[in-house]
Design a protein around this motif. Structure first.
Motif, PDB file in Angstrom:
ATOM      1  N   GLN A  83       0.827  -1.186   0.000  1.00 25.44           N
ATOM      2  CA  GLN A  83       0.000   0.000   0.000  1.00 25.44           C
ATOM      3  C   GLN A  83       0.877   1.257   0.000  1.00 25.44           C
ATOM      4  O   GLN A  83       0.585   2.206  -0.714  1.00 25.44           O
ATOM      5  CB  GLN A  83      -0.931  -0.020   1.210  1.00 25.44           C
ATOM      6  N   SER A  84       1.915   1.244   0.806  1.00 22.64           N
ATOM      7  CA  SER A  84       2.813   2.411   0.863  1.00 22.64           C
ATOM      8  C   SER A  84       3.492   2.651  -0.477  1.00 22.64           C
ATOM      9  O   SER A  84       3.567   3.790  -0.957  1.00 22.64           O
ATOM     10  CB  SER A  84       3.862   2.217   1.959  1.00 22.64           C
ATOM     11  N   LEU A  85       3.965   1.587  -1.090  1.00 23.90           N
ATOM     12  CA  LEU A  85       4.631   1.714  -2.389  1.00 23.90           C
ATOM     13  C   LEU A  85       3.646   2.225  -3.443  1.00 23.90           C
ATOM     14  O   LEU A  85       3.987   3.102  -4.247  1.00 23.90           O
ATOM     15  CB  LEU A  85       5.234   0.378  -2.818  1.00 23.90           C
ATOM     16  N   LEU A  86       2.440   1.726  -3.418  1.00 21.86           N
ATOM     17  CA  LEU A  86       1.417   2.189  -4.359  1.00 21.86           C
ATOM     18  C   LEU A  86       1.163   3.682  -4.204  1.00 21.86           C
ATOM     19  O   LEU A  86       1.079   4.424  -5.184  1.00 21.86           O
ATOM     20  CB  LEU A  86       0.117   1.406  -4.154  1.00 21.86           C
ATOM     21  N   GLU A  87       1.043   4.157  -2.975  1.00 24.60           N
ATOM     22  CA  GLU A  87       0.804   5.578  -2.725  1.00 24.60           C
ATOM     23  C   GLU A  87       1.965   6.435  -3.233  1.00 24.60           C
ATOM     24  O   GLU A  87       1.759   7.483  -3.839  1.00 24.60           O
ATOM     25  CB  GLU A  87       0.582   5.820  -1.236  1.00 24.60           C
ATOM     26  N   LEU A  88       3.189   5.998  -2.980  1.00 21.02           N
ATOM     27  CA  LEU A  88       4.355   6.750  -3.430  1.00 21.02           C
ATOM     28  C   LEU A  88       4.426   6.809  -4.953  1.00 21.02           C
ATOM     29  O   LEU A  88       4.703   7.864  -5.536  1.00 21.02           O
ATOM     30  CB  LEU A  88       5.630   6.143  -2.865  1.00 21.02           C
ATOM     31  N   LEU A  89       4.147   5.687  -5.611  1.00 24.29           N
ATOM     32  CA  LEU A  89       4.168   5.664  -7.072  1.00 24.29           C
ATOM     33  C   LEU A  89       3.055   6.524  -7.659  1.00 24.29           C
ATOM     34  O   LEU A  89       3.264   7.250  -8.635  1.00 24.29           O
ATOM     35  CB  LEU A  89       4.055   4.226  -7.582  1.00 24.29           C
ATOM     36  N   LYS A  90       1.870   6.464  -7.074  1.00 19.12           N
ATOM     37  CA  LYS A  90       0.741   7.277  -7.541  1.00 19.12           C
ATOM     38  C   LYS A  90       1.086   8.764  -7.464  1.00 19.12           C
ATOM     39  O   LYS A  90       0.887   9.509  -8.422  1.00 19.12           O
ATOM     40  CB  LYS A  90      -0.497   6.967  -6.711  1.00 19.12           C
ATOM     41  N   ASN A  91       1.610   9.189  -6.329  1.00 23.91           N
ATOM     42  CA  ASN A  91       1.970  10.594  -6.155  1.00 23.91           C
ATOM     43  C   ASN A  91       3.085  11.006  -7.112  1.00 23.91           C
ATOM     44  O   ASN A  91       3.056  12.093  -7.687  1.00 23.91           O
ATOM     45  CB  ASN A  91       2.400  10.866  -4.715  1.00 23.91           C
ATOM     46  N   SER A  92       4.067  10.149  -7.261  1.00 21.04           N
ATOM     47  CA  SER A  92       5.193  10.453  -8.128  1.00 21.04           C
ATOM     48  C   SER A  92       4.751  10.588  -9.581  1.00 21.04           C
ATOM     49  O   SER A  92       5.107  11.550 -10.269  1.00 21.04           O
ATOM     50  CB  SER A  92       6.246   9.350  -7.986  1.00 21.04           C
ATOM     51  N   MET A  93       3.946   9.642 -10.043  1.00 21.92           N
ATOM     52  CA  MET A  93       3.484   9.701 -11.430  1.00 21.92           C
ATOM     53  C   MET A  93       2.590  10.911 -11.672  1.00 21.92           C
ATOM     54  O   MET A  93       2.671  11.560 -12.718  1.00 21.92           O
ATOM     55  CB  MET A  93       2.777   8.402 -11.801  1.00 21.92           C
ATOM     56  N   ALA A  94       1.742  11.249 -10.710  1.00 22.55           N
ATOM     57  CA  ALA A  94       0.872  12.425 -10.849  1.00 22.55           C
ATOM     58  C   ALA A  94       1.711  13.698 -10.942  1.00 22.55           C
ATOM     59  O   ALA A  94       1.413  14.591 -11.747  1.00 22.55           O
ATOM     60  CB  ALA A  94      -0.099  12.503  -9.680  1.00 22.55           C
ATOM     61  N   ALA A  95       2.779  13.805 -10.145  1.00 22.03           N
ATOM     62  CA  ALA A  95       3.639  14.992 -10.164  1.00 22.03           C
ATOM     63  C   ALA A  95       4.395  15.103 -11.484  1.00 22.03           C
ATOM     64  O   ALA A  95       4.574  16.209 -12.012  1.00 22.03           O
ATOM     65  CB  ALA A  95       4.616  14.953  -8.992  1.00 22.03           C
ATOM     66  N   VAL A  96       4.812  13.982 -12.032  1.00 23.20           N
ATOM     67  CA  VAL A  96       5.530  13.992 -13.303  1.00 23.20           C
ATOM     68  C   VAL A  96       4.597  14.408 -14.438  1.00 23.20           C
ATOM     69  O   VAL A  96       4.954  15.240 -15.279  1.00 23.20           O
ATOM     70  CB  VAL A  96       6.166  12.607 -13.584  1.00 23.20           C
ATOM     71  N   VAL A  97       3.390  13.863 -14.452  1.00 25.57           N
ATOM     72  CA  VAL A  97       2.431  14.224 -15.499  1.00 25.57           C
ATOM     73  C   VAL A  97       2.021  15.689 -15.379  1.00 25.57           C
ATOM     74  O   VAL A  97       1.858  16.380 -16.387  1.00 25.57           O
ATOM     75  CB  VAL A  97       1.196  13.301 -15.448  1.00 25.57           C
ATOM     76  N   GLN A  98       1.907  16.183 -14.158  1.00 25.11           N
ATOM     77  CA  GLN A  98       1.561  17.592 -13.956  1.00 25.11           C
ATOM     78  C   GLN A  98       2.654  18.512 -14.515  1.00 25.11           C
ATOM     79  O   GLN A  98       2.372  19.534 -15.118  1.00 25.11           O
ATOM     80  CB  GLN A  98       1.344  17.873 -12.478  1.00 25.11           C
ATOM     81  N   ARG A  99       3.900  18.140 -14.304  1.00 22.80           N
ATOM     82  CA  ARG A  99       5.018  18.987 -14.762  1.00 22.80           C
ATOM     83  C   ARG A  99       5.323  18.797 -16.242  1.00 22.80           C
ATOM     84  O   ARG A  99       5.755  19.719 -16.920  1.00 22.80           O
ATOM     85  CB  ARG A  99       6.270  18.687 -13.939  1.00 22.80           C
ATOM     86  N   HIS A 100       5.109  17.590 -16.763  1.00 23.79           N
ATOM     87  CA  HIS A 100       5.412  17.255 -18.167  1.00 23.79           C
ATOM     88  C   HIS A 100       4.157  16.681 -18.822  1.00 23.79           C
ATOM     89  O   HIS A 100       4.085  15.470 -19.059  1.00 23.79           O
ATOM     90  CB  HIS A 100       6.536  16.213 -18.252  1.00 23.79           C
TER      91      HIS A 100
END
Length: 132
Positions: free
Chosen positions: A1-18
């Motif tokens: 669950q923790s890994l899923l949350e970190l990946l979700k946040n990371s991917m959302a931040a990358v898509v937001q910036r790029h």
């Protein structure tokens, strides 16, 4: 669950910036003598300096528009992302990680955009859950 949350946040931040062609999120796994460390490295928006001390606080969200069900619920159809801006994801991820004897830290990259989240979990299977 923790890994899923970190990946979700990371991917959302990358898509937001790029928004056009986002760079990949990298995962580095390091096997130490008593724990395994997973580094999630992105080139996303990073964490604003004034948010850095509160990212694990319950109810904290970096969204400029907090979720308001009455305001946003315009029909029976979903009108917002069900996985963002509630302010509980990183808090729960940190608590779950601590519960199993691990650690979770997130830091901005100093010289370039993005951040790195480090999830460390013990590899000793004799360690019991950290119950209150």
């Amino acid at each position: 669950q923790s890994l899923l949350e970190l990946l979700k946040n990371s991917m959302a931040a990358v898509v937001q910036r790029h928004p056009g062609a986002p760079p990949p999120v990298q995962i580095q796994i390091t096997d130490m003598s008593n724990h395994v460390s997973l580094d999630i490295i992105d080139e996303g928006t990073g964490i604003r300096a004034h948010d850095m001390n509160s990212i694990f606080r319950i109810g904290h969200t970096s969204s400029s528009k907090r979720w308001d069900r009455l305001e946003e619920q315009q029909s029976y159809a979903a009108v917002r992302s069900p996985l963002s801006s509630l302010g509980v994801g990183l808090t729960v991820a940190k608590l779950q990680t601590l519960h199993f004897g691990g650690s979770l830290d997130i830091d901005n990259h100093g010289d370039r955009p993005g951040c790195t989240a480090r999830l460390a979990l013990p590899t000793d299977d004799t360690i019991l859950e950290q119950l209150p």
